[in-house]
Scaffold this active site. Sequence first.
Site, PDB file in Angstrom:
ATOM      1  N   HIS A   1       0.837  -1.196   0.000  1.00 61.04           N
ATOM      2  CA  HIS A   1       0.000   0.000   0.000  1.00 61.04           C
ATOM      3  C   HIS A   1       0.876   1.252   0.000  1.00 61.04           C
ATOM      4  CE1 HIS A   1       1.003   0.753   4.195  1.00 61.04           C
ATOM      5  NE2 HIS A   1       0.728  -0.520   4.451  1.00 61.04           N
TER       6      HIS A   1
ATOM      7  N   ASP B   1       3.688  -4.504   3.839  1.00 60.36           N
ATOM      8  CA  ASP B   1       5.126  -4.767   3.914  1.00 60.36           C
ATOM      9  C   ASP B   1       5.375  -6.169   4.464  1.00 60.36           C
ATOM     10  OD1 ASP B   1       4.141  -4.127   6.424  1.00 60.36           O
ATOM     11  OD2 ASP B   1       5.724  -2.714   6.935  1.00 60.36           O
TER      12      ASP B   1
END
Length: 495
Positions: free
Chosen positions: A98, A389
């Site tokens: 994102h 992540d």
Amino acid sequence: MLPRNRYLLLLMVGVVLAVLSFSIQYLQPIPTTPLTEDGMLGKNRKRVNPVVHTESPELDPISDAYRYCNLPNHTEHTREGHSLADYKLLFVQVMIRHGDRYPLYTIPQTKRPAIDCTLSPHRKPSHPLLASFISHMAQGGRGHWDASLGSLARVPNHSSCELGELTQTGVVQHLKNGELLRQAYLKHHKLLPPDWSSQQLWLETTAKSRTLQSGLALLYGFLPNFDWSKVTVWHQRSTMFCGTWCECPARSLFLDEEQRRQYRLRTSNAELEQTYVAMAKALGVATRTMRAANPIDALLCHFCHGLPFPCASPHAFPASEKGACLTLQHFAVIRQQQRDDERERKEAGIYRRFAVLAAHPFLNRTAVRMEKAAHGNSEPVFALASAHDITMAPVLSALGLEGAGFPRFAARLVFELWKSPDVKGKGTQGGVANAYIRVLYNGEDLTFETAFCRNHDRHSTQPLCPLGNFLSFVRKDMFSIVNATSYHQACHQNY
């Protein structure tokens, strides 16, 4: 008088000769006509500079933080869509992290950073597609949504950002990513036909607004004004994108061991401990409270948005005392510790074992899609996984790309499948003999740094990586690091 003048003259001549000698030794021009090995003049040929492969210079903590922010204010030169002439692009799998988000944690006794999470084309950073993106997202009810995703906002919409909310910077980062992929795959290779169907496009995301909105922003940059009726957005319940293959007891054991290693490293770092003590004292809180607050998350937000680092609240100290502000030096020490942790993580090898088990379901799904595409099944031809992540880092590690660094905001990992022109007399090897894979990270081709293609001779008659290498790696070879030959065996051995 005469002897003295003669002495000065000789001294000046000596200086001039020394300067000339230096010039001849170090500043002489390179001859345009090169010498042969025996010293004779050779033919005048175009000079070819040798390519020297060296390690990239390590960035200092502050420069590395700018890289992590990934501010969308620079032009990217990417390698997506580059291949040999006459090769056909069959399939593309993209995983993204994102974009820029508001912090997930708050620093005690400080004001939260003042950031507007509504979208405005007139506020920087902006993008030529931002206004039409906002308008198009309002029509999202025409799309098809997994039940748990339909209630999520399709654009960030709070004038004062909520924890973890995507910012306008995050939206612009992925509009830009989508535009780059459109140039590479649609304009140059016509990956999707003008009348593309819903079966040719796949979009999946976790049930976090920041991943959903990032995926939609990239999709809009890739396909401006796309037909909502052709879009289905699928929900991935796990941040590991493991679908129905999430049960893996050994993976949890490796993760626990890795977290203990991280804890030992942090507690043994004297400079880091002193930094936490100093930060806690500046804000008037206990050191353990400062550690638990995960201050690097909030400090990165201040840093990436050009905001002053936070200061102590006036009410945190008695009238006779005064608090202080957190500083760039505090920030640099924590960032350096994170980078030291990445280096030791690679050397210890525990995380790689966890990563192989965490990433396998996603990599296996990618391998299945590629094999089907190589056999002529073209559904889907473009698949997008909008993730975190903690999703992307294990995939990079499992591929052997630990040197790629921790995923920055709006990082993108791309798998491309190519088919070469048919070669007479060659066996099909199950239909994948003339199919090849490329792996790119943030636009850089890292195919020959992956564990499955590191030993392939890229200077051979076939300079691309065979798809068969990837299929063998995903189905068996990647498990050698945990002394197993299959995902099930690796997950359940010793249980």
